[in-house]
Scaffold this active site. Structure first.
Site, PDB file in Angstrom:
ATOM      1  N   ARG A  37     -33.414 -45.881  61.547  1.00 40.34           N
ATOM      2  CA  ARG A  37     -33.766 -45.475  60.191  1.00 40.34           C
ATOM      3  C   ARG A  37     -35.061 -46.132  59.756  1.00 40.34           C
ATOM      4  O   ARG A  37     -35.170 -47.361  59.756  1.00 40.34           O
ATOM      5  CB  ARG A  37     -32.634 -45.845  59.220  1.00 40.34           C
ATOM      6  CG  ARG A  37     -32.866 -45.337  57.805  1.00 40.34           C
ATOM      7  CD  ARG A  37     -31.626 -45.421  56.954  1.00 40.34           C
ATOM      8  NE  ARG A  37     -31.178 -46.792  56.736  1.00 40.34           N
ATOM      9  CZ  ARG A  37     -30.189 -47.117  55.909  1.00 40.34           C
ATOM     10  NH1 ARG A  37     -29.544 -46.174  55.262  1.00 40.34           N
ATOM     11  NH2 ARG A  37     -29.832 -48.379  55.760  1.00 40.34           N
TER      12      ARG A  37
ATOM     13  N   THR B 298     -38.930 -44.783  54.450  1.00 40.72           N
ATOM     14  CA  THR B 298     -38.554 -43.427  54.055  1.00 40.72           C
ATOM     15  C   THR B 298     -37.053 -43.185  54.157  1.00 40.72           C
ATOM     16  O   THR B 298     -36.545 -42.198  53.605  1.00 40.72           O
ATOM     17  CB  THR B 298     -39.262 -42.397  54.937  1.00 40.72           C
ATOM     18  OG1 THR B 298     -38.767 -42.501  56.287  1.00 40.72           O
ATOM     19  CG2 THR B 298     -40.767 -42.624  54.940  1.00 40.72           C
TER      20      THR B 298
ATOM     21  N   ASP C  26     -24.017 -53.794  57.321  1.00 37.30           N
ATOM     22  CA  ASP C  26     -24.613 -53.057  58.440  1.00 37.30           C
ATOM     23  C   ASP C  26     -23.672 -53.110  59.627  1.00 37.30           C
ATOM     24  O   ASP C  26     -23.442 -54.178  60.210  1.00 37.30           O
ATOM     25  CB  ASP C  26     -25.973 -53.677  58.804  1.00 37.30           C
ATOM     26  CG  ASP C  26     -26.712 -52.861  59.851  1.00 37.30           C
ATOM     27  OD1 ASP C  26     -26.200 -52.767  60.995  1.00 37.30           O
ATOM     28  OD2 ASP C  26     -27.787 -52.333  59.537  1.00 37.30           O
TER      29      ASP C  26
ATOM     30  N   ASP D 119     -25.185 -54.564  62.934  1.00 36.16           N
ATOM     31  CA  ASP D 119     -25.387 -56.014  62.882  1.00 36.16           C
ATOM     32  C   ASP D 119     -24.064 -56.755  63.008  1.00 36.16           C
ATOM     33  O   ASP D 119     -23.946 -57.762  63.714  1.00 36.16           O
ATOM     34  CB  ASP D 119     -26.094 -56.404  61.598  1.00 36.16           C
ATOM     35  CG  ASP D 119     -27.590 -56.124  61.635  1.00 36.16           C
ATOM     36  OD1 ASP D 119     -28.115 -55.921  62.737  1.00 36.16           O
ATOM     37  OD2 ASP D 119     -28.217 -56.095  60.559  1.00 36.16           O
TER      38      ASP D 119
END
Length: 211
Positions: free
Chosen positions: A106, A110, A202, A205
């Site tokens: 990602r 943006t 996340d 992670d």
């Protein structure tokens, strides 16, 4: 499948394990183990209507016809890297399945998906694809992955995630109204950085111990 179909899998065992995963102090090894267990449990729902065929077998008492699935016609498509956390549990239930990978990250500015890898088994037109990614947040990565996957013309596509945000569901089904979503939870929404709230952080992670 009906248009814009969402399957909320709310089995108590799945919800219990998901609650444990959400805890911020959960260790990396425990997080991985719970994700593996949840993916196995979700696999039963995702494959509920998987086609079977009758074969002749012999029991200790007599011969009979009995149903089997053709796991080789199923392809689990992992969206790297977090999708691999779902993959092992799914393969535990359907060990004969083929595996495809879509590498996406990602863009932090943006929030759009950038592809860096794509590899699928051959003869996808004969196969049912199950796309795996723990988080359906903005939906951009899921949309991009299914865009590419549709170029291979699979027989069917399903999208499986652990958590989904309403924004991600809307974005995904605007792009792919024919692809059903299977999820263990639909959370409140997204923060300014595109993370699911209340969420679990996340997933990649926490799964791999990276920050």
């Amino acid at each position: 499948m009906s248009q814009a179909e969402v399957h909320h899998i709310n089995h108590p065992l799945i919800q219990h394990k998901l609650t444990l995963m959400r805890e911020k102090d959960r260790s990396t090894s425990s997080f991985r183990r719970l994700l593996h267990e949840i993916s196995m449990l979700m696999a039963y729902e995702v494959t509920r209507d998987m086609p079977t065929q009758l074969i002749d077998i012999e029991t200790p008492l007599e011969t009979m016809q009995s149903p089997v699935i053709d796991g080789k016609k199923t392809v689990f498509v992992s969206i790297l890297r977090a999708g691999n956390g779902f993959l092992d549990g799914m393969l535990s239930v359907v060990p004969g399945a083929r595996v495809g990978h879509v590498g996406l990250y990602r863009d932090p500015k943006t929030l759009g998906a950038v592809e860096y890898y794509f590899k699928m088994p051959h003869s996808m037109h004969e196969r049912d694809a199950v796309v795996l990614d723990p988080m359906l947040a903005t939906g951009n990565s899921a949309v991009a992955a299914v865009d590419r996957l549709k170029e291979t013309n699979p027989k069917s596509i399903r999208f499986v995630c652990l958590l989904a945000a309403p924004e991600g569901i809307k974005n995904f089904h605007e792009a792919h109204p024919d692809v059903p979503i299977y999820t263990a939870a639909i959370d409140r929404g997204l923060n300014d950085h595109g993370y699911i709230l209340p969420g679990l952080g996340d997933a990649g992670d926490r799964m791999f111990g990276t920050k």
